[in-house]
Scaffold this motif. Structure first.
Motif, short mmCIF file in Angstrom:
data_model
loop_
_atom_site.label_atom_id
_atom_site.label_comp_id
_atom_site.label_asym_id
_atom_site.label_seq_id
_atom_site.Cartn_x
_atom_site.Cartn_y
_atom_site.Cartn_z
N ASN A 35 0.84 -1.18 0.00
CA ASN A 35 0.00 0.00 0.00
C ASN A 35 0.89 1.24 0.00
OD1 ASN A 35 -1.93 1.96 0.41
ND2 ASN A 35 -2.98 0.84 2.04
N GLN A 36 0.67 2.15 -0.94
CA GLN A 36 1.48 3.36 -1.05
C GLN A 36 1.02 4.46 -0.09
OE1 GLN A 36 4.40 3.24 -3.06
NE2 GLN A 36 3.63 1.18 -2.68
N GLU A 37 -0.11 4.23 0.55
CA GLU A 37 -0.59 5.15 1.59
C GLU A 37 -0.01 4.67 2.92
OE1 GLU A 37 -4.85 6.26 3.50
OE2 GLU A 37 -4.72 6.32 1.30
N LYS A 38 0.95 5.39 3.43
CA LYS A 38 1.73 4.94 4.58
C LYS A 38 0.95 4.86 5.89
CE LYS A 38 5.21 4.35 1.99
NZ LYS A 38 5.34 3.05 1.41
N ASP A 39 -0.14 5.64 6.06
CA ASP A 39 -0.87 5.61 7.32
C ASP A 39 -2.15 4.77 7.26
OD1 ASP A 39 -2.18 7.37 5.65
OD2 ASP A 39 -2.57 8.86 7.20
N ILE A 42 -4.11 -1.19 6.55
CA ILE A 42 -3.64 -2.38 5.83
C ILE A 42 -2.42 -1.98 5.01
CG2 ILE A 42 -4.22 -4.23 4.22
CD1 ILE A 42 -7.15 -3.85 5.01
N GLU A 43 -1.26 -2.47 5.41
CA GLU A 43 0.00 -2.08 4.78
C GLU A 43 0.28 -2.84 3.48
OE1 GLU A 43 3.05 -2.60 7.68
OE2 GLU A 43 2.12 -1.21 9.09
N GLU A 44 -0.20 -4.09 3.41
CA GLU A 44 0.10 -4.91 2.24
C GLU A 44 -0.94 -6.00 2.09
OE1 GLU A 44 3.93 -6.24 3.57
OE2 GLU A 44 3.10 -8.08 4.41
N PHE A 103 -9.62 1.68 2.65
CA PHE A 103 -8.38 0.93 2.36
C PHE A 103 -7.26 1.89 1.99
CE2 PHE A 103 -6.96 -3.49 1.22
CZ PHE A 103 -5.65 -3.17 1.00
N THR A 104 -7.39 2.53 0.83
CA THR A 104 -6.34 3.45 0.37
C THR A 104 -6.87 4.36 -0.74
OG1 THR A 104 -4.07 3.61 -0.42
CG2 THR A 104 -5.41 1.86 -1.36
N GLU A 105 -6.38 5.58 -0.75
CA GLU A 105 -6.65 6.49 -1.87
C GLU A 105 -5.54 6.37 -2.91
OE1 GLU A 105 -7.18 10.45 -0.40
OE2 GLU A 105 -9.14 9.97 0.45
N LYS A 106 -4.44 5.76 -2.52
CA LYS A 106 -3.30 5.59 -3.42
C LYS A 106 -3.35 4.19 -4.03
CE LYS A 106 -0.60 9.03 -1.07
NZ LYS A 106 0.71 9.44 -0.64
N THR A 107 -2.27 3.78 -4.64
CA THR A 107 -2.24 2.47 -5.30
C THR A 107 -1.53 1.44 -4.43
OG1 THR A 107 -0.16 2.92 -6.43
CG2 THR A 107 -2.18 3.57 -7.56
N LEU A 108 -1.68 0.19 -4.84
CA LEU A 108 -0.91 -0.92 -4.28
C LEU A 108 0.10 -1.31 -5.35
CD1 LEU A 108 -3.77 -3.16 -2.81
CD2 LEU A 108 -2.54 -1.31 -1.70
#
Length: 119
Positions: A35-39, A42-44, A103-108
């Motif tokens: 996950n490119q969103e560090k905070d 779910i990190e991966e 989950f994330t606004e950025k990409t995985l």
């Protein structure tokens, strides 16, 4: 129609059906996507064959779908998260507001050095 002819037609239809299903076989993701969103919580996500995944250190399921010649991965993990798969399968883009909010606004991004597996 005799039994032999009926059997031949049935066998032919079975073979054609199996071939058609094989040509549309499920294409699974494999590898660790970071996950490119560090905070994010779910990190991966570790994706394996047969729709198995680990997200947040827990076993999950996922499905691959296609719509308008684009591939999507739908991860079921305390909700349904949907990502568009890049052409080279190295990046996953969140596609809906639920995925972006929870989950994330950025990409995985695929970490090609990691070789984690599902159990």
């Amino acid at each position: 129609m005799n039994k032999k002819s009926l059997c031949e037609k049935g066998c032919f239809l079975l073979v054609v059906s199996l071939f058609a299903n094989a040509s549309y076989a499920q294409e699974w993701l494999e590898g660790v996507y970071i996950n490119q969103e560090k905070d994010s919580l779910i990190e991966e996500v570790v994706f394996c064959k047969d729709g198995k995944a680990y997200a947040g250190m827990s076993p999950r399921n996922y499905e691959m779908t296609t719509k308008n010649d684009e591939r999507f991965v739908v991860l079921k993990s305390n909700g349904v998260f949907t990502f568009k798969v890049s052409d080279d399968s190295k990046e996953l883009f969140p596609v809906d507001s639920f995925t972006k909010n929870w989950f994330t606004e950025k990409t995985l991004l695929l970490d090609s050095d990691r070789k984690d597996t599902c159990r």
